[in-house]
Scaffold this motif. Structure first.
Motif, short mmCIF file in Angstrom:
data_model
loop_
_atom_site.label_atom_id
_atom_site.label_comp_id
_atom_site.label_asym_id
_atom_site.label_seq_id
_atom_site.Cartn_x
_atom_site.Cartn_y
_atom_site.Cartn_z
N GLU A 137 2.63 1.53 -3.50
CA GLU A 137 1.69 1.98 -4.53
C GLU A 137 1.37 3.46 -4.38
OE1 GLU A 137 -1.59 -0.73 -4.16
OE2 GLU A 137 -0.49 -2.35 -5.16
N HIS A 138 1.19 3.90 -3.15
CA HIS A 138 0.87 5.32 -2.90
C HIS A 138 1.98 6.23 -3.41
CE1 HIS A 138 -0.61 8.93 -0.94
NE2 HIS A 138 0.62 9.11 -0.48
N HIS A 139 3.21 5.79 -3.24
CA HIS A 139 4.36 6.60 -3.61
C HIS A 139 4.85 6.32 -5.03
CE1 HIS A 139 4.62 8.56 0.22
NE2 HIS A 139 4.49 7.39 0.82
N GLN B 131 4.96 -1.96 -9.20
CA GLN B 131 3.86 -2.79 -8.72
C GLN B 131 4.34 -4.17 -8.65
OE1 GLN B 131 1.12 -0.83 -7.83
NE2 GLN B 131 2.50 0.76 -8.42
N LYS C 77 0.83 -1.21 0.00
CA LYS C 77 0.00 0.00 0.00
C LYS C 77 0.87 1.26 0.00
CE LYS C 77 -3.89 2.02 2.51
NZ LYS C 77 -4.85 1.81 3.62
N LEU C 78 1.91 1.28 0.83
CA LEU C 78 2.82 2.41 0.86
C LEU C 78 3.52 2.59 -0.49
CD1 LEU C 78 4.56 2.11 4.35
CD2 LEU C 78 3.12 3.99 3.55
#
Length: 141
Positions: A135-137, A141, A132-133
């Motif tokens: 992908e956010h940044h 992938q 999640k971190l």
């Protein structure tokens, strides 16, 4: 306090993980780039060097040396691309697939060593939070 900051904890853990992977793969005569390149070829099929670099997130300058090492071991083959004879298509060989299976087992042992104090559920939770971190940044992938 510095040692309680998530960024510091992530950095320290990443450095330890990198050391474990480097040493663990080195013990079986491999490098992380070998694992990444073979995995990309096994999962997604043959590729040009440029495409393989993108798929494996290996910079082209590092990829050439990696492919030379893998080709010397008989793990990949280079052949002219029928659509564009100026470029090569890289394909994993049967020996490369067997080598990849050995590397996957070694990577599994390394993950177990790194995550030893965590339960199965905690490992899954940690992996999900890290994904999640990333992908956010905008990481790979």
């Amino acid at each position: 306090m510095l040692t309680g900051l998530p960024s510091w904890l992530l950095t320290q853990t990443a450095q330890h993980a990198h050391r474990l992977v480097t040493e663990g793969l080195g013990a079986v005569g491999a490098r992380g780039y070998h694992y990444r390149a073979l995995t990309a070829l096994d999962q997604d099929g043959p590729a040009s060097q440029a495409d393989l670099g993108r798929r494996s997130a290996i910079h082209l300058s590092d990829l050439v040396a990696t492919l030379n090492e893998l080709a010397e071991g008989g793990y990949v083959e280079r052949a002219p691309d029928p659509a564009d004879r100026r470029r090569n298509v890289i394909t994993i060989t049967a020996a490369g697939r067997r080598h990849l299976r050995r590397l996957e087992k070694q990577i599994g042992r390394i993950q177990d060593e790194l995550l030893a104090p965590l339960s199965f559920e905690e490992r899954a939770q940690l992996t999900g939070l890290l994904r999640k971190l990333l992908e956010h940044h905008g990481g790979p992938q």
